[in-house]
Design a protein around this motif. Structure first.
Motif, PDB file in Angstrom:
ATOM      1  N   LEU A 161     -42.878 -27.234  29.952  1.00  0.00           N
ATOM      2  CA  LEU A 161     -41.565 -26.823  30.443  1.00  0.00           C
ATOM      3  C   LEU A 161     -40.477 -26.940  29.384  1.00  0.00           C
ATOM      4  O   LEU A 161     -39.467 -26.249  29.457  1.00  0.00           O
ATOM      5  CB  LEU A 161     -41.199 -27.641  31.682  1.00  0.00           C
ATOM      6  CG  LEU A 161     -42.026 -27.307  32.934  1.00  0.00           C
ATOM      7  CD1 LEU A 161     -41.814 -28.366  34.015  1.00  0.00           C
ATOM      8  CD2 LEU A 161     -41.653 -25.926  33.455  1.00  0.00           C
ATOM      9  N   MET A 162     -40.668 -27.802  28.416  1.00  0.00           N
ATOM     10  CA  MET A 162     -39.685 -27.911  27.332  1.00  0.00           C
ATOM     11  C   MET A 162     -39.671 -26.646  26.472  1.00  0.00           C
ATOM     12  O   MET A 162     -38.687 -26.359  25.795  1.00  0.00           O
ATOM     13  CB  MET A 162     -39.992 -29.126  26.466  1.00  0.00           C
ATOM     14  CG  MET A 162     -39.761 -30.454  27.174  1.00  0.00           C
ATOM     15  SD  MET A 162     -38.038 -30.760  27.623  1.00  0.00           S
ATOM     16  CE  MET A 162     -37.403 -31.251  26.021  1.00  0.00           C
ATOM     17  N   LEU A 163     -40.764 -25.899  26.509  1.00  0.00           N
ATOM     18  CA  LEU A 163     -40.887 -24.717  25.657  1.00  0.00           C
ATOM     19  C   LEU A 163     -40.832 -23.401  26.437  1.00  0.00           C
ATOM     20  O   LEU A 163     -40.837 -22.328  25.835  1.00  0.00           O
ATOM     21  CB  LEU A 163     -42.201 -24.763  24.871  1.00  0.00           C
ATOM     22  CG  LEU A 163     -42.386 -25.969  23.941  1.00  0.00           C
ATOM     23  CD1 LEU A 163     -43.799 -25.960  23.372  1.00  0.00           C
ATOM     24  CD2 LEU A 163     -41.356 -25.947  22.827  1.00  0.00           C
ATOM     25  N   THR A 164     -40.777 -23.479  27.757  1.00  0.00           N
ATOM     26  CA  THR A 164     -40.878 -22.279  28.579  1.00  0.00           C
ATOM     27  C   THR A 164     -39.699 -22.194  29.539  1.00  0.00           C
ATOM     28  O   THR A 164     -39.266 -23.202  30.100  1.00  0.00           O
ATOM     29  CB  THR A 164     -42.188 -22.289  29.398  1.00  0.00           C
ATOM     30  OG1 THR A 164     -43.281 -22.520  28.520  1.00  0.00           O
ATOM     31  CG2 THR A 164     -42.383 -20.958  30.122  1.00  0.00           C
ATOM     32  N   ASN A 165     -39.196 -20.989  29.744  1.00  0.00           N
ATOM     33  CA  ASN A 165     -38.089 -20.780  30.669  1.00  0.00           C
ATOM     34  C   ASN A 165     -38.611 -20.465  32.069  1.00  0.00           C
ATOM     35  O   ASN A 165     -39.329 -19.492  32.268  1.00  0.00           O
ATOM     36  CB  ASN A 165     -37.197 -19.631  30.195  1.00  0.00           C
ATOM     37  CG  ASN A 165     -36.417 -19.991  28.952  1.00  0.00           C
ATOM     38  OD1 ASN A 165     -35.998 -21.141  28.794  1.00  0.00           O
ATOM     39  ND2 ASN A 165     -36.208 -19.042  28.068  1.00  0.00           N
ATOM     40  N   VAL A 166     -38.291 -21.331  33.007  1.00  0.00           N
ATOM     41  CA  VAL A 166     -38.594 -21.079  34.414  1.00  0.00           C
ATOM     42  C   VAL A 166     -37.318 -21.340  35.210  1.00  0.00           C
ATOM     43  O   VAL A 166     -36.350 -21.907  34.696  1.00  0.00           O
ATOM     44  CB  VAL A 166     -39.742 -21.972  34.929  1.00  0.00           C
ATOM     45  CG1 VAL A 166     -41.003 -21.735  34.128  1.00  0.00           C
ATOM     46  CG2 VAL A 166     -39.359 -23.439  34.900  1.00  0.00           C
ATOM     47  N   ASP A 167     -37.329 -20.939  36.472  1.00  0.00           N
ATOM     48  CA  ASP A 167     -36.148 -21.115  37.311  1.00  0.00           C
ATOM     49  C   ASP A 167     -36.248 -22.346  38.206  1.00  0.00           C
ATOM     50  O   ASP A 167     -35.292 -23.107  38.348  1.00  0.00           O
ATOM     51  CB  ASP A 167     -35.940 -19.875  38.192  1.00  0.00           C
ATOM     52  CG  ASP A 167     -35.754 -18.610  37.380  1.00  0.00           C
ATOM     53  OD1 ASP A 167     -34.784 -18.557  36.625  1.00  0.00           O
ATOM     54  OD2 ASP A 167     -36.585 -17.697  37.500  1.00  0.00           O
ATOM     55  N   ILE A 168     -37.427 -22.535  38.812  1.00  0.00           N
ATOM     56  CA  ILE A 168     -37.597 -23.600  39.795  1.00  0.00           C
ATOM     57  C   ILE A 168     -38.907 -24.344  39.534  1.00  0.00           C
ATOM     58  O   ILE A 168     -39.943 -23.713  39.342  1.00  0.00           O
ATOM     59  CB  ILE A 168     -37.613 -23.035  41.226  1.00  0.00           C
ATOM     60  CG1 ILE A 168     -36.306 -22.280  41.529  1.00  0.00           C
ATOM     61  CG2 ILE A 168     -37.826 -24.144  42.253  1.00  0.00           C
ATOM     62  CD1 ILE A 168     -36.326 -21.524  42.849  1.00  0.00           C
ATOM     63  N   VAL A 169     -38.827 -25.676  39.541  1.00  0.00           N
ATOM     64  CA  VAL A 169     -40.019 -26.510  39.367  1.00  0.00           C
ATOM     65  C   VAL A 169     -40.245 -27.302  40.649  1.00  0.00           C
ATOM     66  O   VAL A 169     -39.335 -27.948  41.162  1.00  0.00           O
ATOM     67  CB  VAL A 169     -39.863 -27.483  38.186  1.00  0.00           C
ATOM     68  CG1 VAL A 169     -41.140 -28.290  37.993  1.00  0.00           C
ATOM     69  CG2 VAL A 169     -39.514 -26.737  36.908  1.00  0.00           C
ATOM     70  N   LEU A 170     -41.472 -27.244  41.167  1.00  0.00           N
ATOM     71  CA  LEU A 170     -41.869 -28.045  42.319  1.00  0.00           C
ATOM     72  C   LEU A 170     -42.694 -29.220  41.798  1.00  0.00           C
ATOM     73  O   LEU A 170     -43.698 -29.020  41.104  1.00  0.00           O
ATOM     74  CB  LEU A 170     -42.689 -27.218  43.314  1.00  0.00           C
ATOM     75  CG  LEU A 170     -41.919 -26.116  44.055  1.00  0.00           C
ATOM     76  CD1 LEU A 170     -41.926 -24.817  43.261  1.00  0.00           C
ATOM     77  CD2 LEU A 170     -42.504 -25.887  45.446  1.00  0.00           C
ATOM     78  N   ILE A 171     -42.260 -30.437  42.102  1.00  0.00           N
ATOM     79  CA  ILE A 171     -42.850 -31.635  41.500  1.00  0.00           C
ATOM     80  C   ILE A 171     -43.239 -32.654  42.569  1.00  0.00           C
ATOM     81  O   ILE A 171     -42.451 -32.959  43.462  1.00  0.00           O
ATOM     82  CB  ILE A 171     -41.852 -32.295  40.515  1.00  0.00           C
ATOM     83  CG1 ILE A 171     -41.472 -31.336  39.389  1.00  0.00           C
ATOM     84  CG2 ILE A 171     -42.430 -33.563  39.933  1.00  0.00           C
ATOM     85  CD1 ILE A 171     -40.477 -31.916  38.408  1.00  0.00           C
ATOM     86  N   ASP A 172     -44.440 -33.190  42.434  1.00  0.00           N
ATOM     87  CA  ASP A 172     -44.892 -34.268  43.305  1.00  0.00           C
ATOM     88  C   ASP A 172     -44.112 -35.539  42.983  1.00  0.00           C
ATOM     89  O   ASP A 172     -43.834 -35.835  41.816  1.00  0.00           O
ATOM     90  CB  ASP A 172     -46.391 -34.485  43.097  1.00  0.00           C
ATOM     91  CG  ASP A 172     -46.965 -35.512  44.060  1.00  0.00           C
ATOM     92  OD1 ASP A 172     -46.383 -35.692  45.144  1.00  0.00           O
ATOM     93  OD2 ASP A 172     -47.987 -36.134  43.725  1.00  0.00           O
ATOM     94  N   LEU A 173     -43.750 -36.288  44.019  1.00  0.00           N
ATOM     95  CA  LEU A 173     -42.973 -37.512  43.812  1.00  0.00           C
ATOM     96  C   LEU A 173     -43.784 -38.598  43.108  1.00  0.00           C
ATOM     97  O   LEU A 173     -43.348 -39.167  42.109  1.00  0.00           O
ATOM     98  CB  LEU A 173     -42.463 -38.034  45.166  1.00  0.00           C
ATOM     99  CG  LEU A 173     -41.749 -39.393  45.144  1.00  0.00           C
ATOM    100  CD1 LEU A 173     -40.507 -39.351  44.259  1.00  0.00           C
ATOM    101  CD2 LEU A 173     -41.382 -39.812  46.559  1.00  0.00           C
ATOM    102  N   LEU A 174     -44.970 -38.887  43.626  1.00  0.00           N
ATOM    103  CA  LEU A 174     -45.783 -39.990  43.098  1.00  0.00           C
ATOM    104  C   LEU A 174     -46.925 -39.455  42.245  1.00  0.00           C
ATOM    105  O   LEU A 174     -47.856 -38.841  42.752  1.00  0.00           O
ATOM    106  CB  LEU A 174     -46.333 -40.835  44.247  1.00  0.00           C
ATOM    107  CG  LEU A 174     -45.288 -41.509  45.149  1.00  0.00           C
ATOM    108  CD1 LEU A 174     -45.972 -42.286  46.255  1.00  0.00           C
ATOM    109  CD2 LEU A 174     -44.371 -42.414  44.341  1.00  0.00           C
ATOM    110  N   MET A 175     -46.825 -39.681  40.949  1.00  0.00           N
ATOM    111  CA  MET A 175     -47.877 -39.274  40.015  1.00  0.00           C
ATOM    112  C   MET A 175     -48.134 -40.406  39.031  1.00  0.00           C
ATOM    113  O   MET A 175     -47.228 -41.202  38.746  1.00  0.00           O
ATOM    114  CB  MET A 175     -47.472 -37.998  39.261  1.00  0.00           C
ATOM    115  CG  MET A 175     -47.426 -36.752  40.122  1.00  0.00           C
ATOM    116  SD  MET A 175     -47.138 -35.250  39.132  1.00  0.00           S
ATOM    117  CE  MET A 175     -45.478 -35.572  38.532  1.00  0.00           C
ATOM    118  N   PRO A 176     -49.328 -40.506  38.488  1.00  0.00           N
ATOM    119  CA  PRO A 176     -49.621 -41.560  37.514  1.00  0.00           C
ATOM    120  C   PRO A 176     -48.882 -41.336  36.194  1.00  0.00           C
ATOM    121  O   PRO A 176     -48.507 -40.212  35.868  1.00  0.00           O
ATOM    122  CB  PRO A 176     -51.141 -41.442  37.326  1.00  0.00           C
ATOM    123  CG  PRO A 176     -51.462 -40.032  37.697  1.00  0.00           C
ATOM    124  CD  PRO A 176     -50.500 -39.662  38.788  1.00  0.00           C
TER     125      PRO A 176
END
Length: 277
Positions: A42-57
């Motif tokens: 994501l630091m290198l790519t342009n997107v509009d919306i990111v869906l992210i899980d709350l709890l990840m390792p």
């Protein structure tokens, strides 16, 4: 809209991608089950919306949002979680997410939340276009500009002065002001549940988003005031939008003279803002 999905359960991105791409205007450009991989992409790519899980390792969803928000402030985030812990959710909102989507995934909820975030993005784009016109002197040169456009221009000018047009809550501020003007309402008199067709939970989210933007404006105004204490516009906005005592408290906080900054009152801010235009 371009989407990216991050969840350590590989079935979740698959489900969400199927739902999102039912709309031909949506494009899921990538998915990841690892937060580090997502951050690098994501630091290198342009997107509009990111869906992210709350709890990840390793890196939690909230930490990932904070890292990305710092580098890409215009990126929008939706959090996915089956956790109902209010403290964890509050921390996620403070980090900069727009909404939560609960697990197990509900197709109606996903589509509703996505629609709201897309509308916020579109409103922000409109604000940016108006700002471009204002900067170029085009809006003021048009004699037939309708009343709504003039009002939006004035509100936007104040939000620009406060340095908060890039905040996700700026489009909400504009919308609330327009409602107050159109219906001749004070902020306290607005029935948000009815006017916006939202429940109490969604109203809370709306207020959190607005409050973050308003608080950022107070911080920016206090910083300006430190170097320009005699500026008449600063004094006017300090009193009209925040009350001067809160701007002074915010200044003292940033100078290390207080343990806490100034407070914001949404009612005072909105009533003052609509009075200014």
């Amino acid at each position: 809209m371009k989407f990216y999905i991050v969840d350590d359960d590989p079935s979740i991105p698959m489900i969400l991608q199927q739902i999102l791409e039912q709309d031909p205007q949506n494009d899921v450009v990538g998915t990841a089950t690892d937060a580090k991989m997502a951050l690098a992409y994501l630091m290198l790519t342009n997107v509009d919306i990111v869906l992210i899980d709350l709890l990840m390792p390793v890196i939690s969803g909230t930490e990932l949002v904070k890292k990305l928000k710092t580098a890409k402030p215009n990126l929008r985030f939706i959090m996915i979680s089956q956790v109902r812990d209010s403290d964890l959710r509050a921390e996620a909102y403070q980090a900069g997410i727009e909404f939560f989507i609960d697990k197990p995934i509900n197709i109606v909820e996903v589509k509703t939340v996505i629609q709201k975030v897309v509308q916020n993005i579109q409103m922000t784009a409109k604000l940016s276009n108006i700002q471009t016109l204002v900067d170029g002197g085009i809006v003021n040169s048009e004699p037939a500009v309708n009343q709504h456009a003039e009002q939006k221009e004035k509100i936007l000018a104040i939000l620009r002065y406060l340095g908060i047009t890039s905040e996700s809550g700026s489009s909400d501020i504009l919308s609330v002001c327009q409602l107050m003007i159109d219906k001749n309402l004070s902020f306290k008199a607005i029935d948000f549940n009815q006017e916006y067709a939202i429940d109490d939970h969604e109203k809370k989210i709306l207020f959190q988003r607005i409050r973050r933007a308003v608080k950022a404006g107070l911080t920016n105004l206090a910083s300006l005031y430190i170097d320009n204490m005699g500026d008449e516009i600063l004094v006017e906005y300090a009193n009209a939008l925040y009350e001067y005592k809160n701007v002074r408290a915010e200044m003292a906080y940033h100078q290390g003279k207080r343990e806490s900054g100034g407070k914001v009152s949404l009612q005072h801010f909105f009533d003052g803002l609509t009075h200014e235009i």
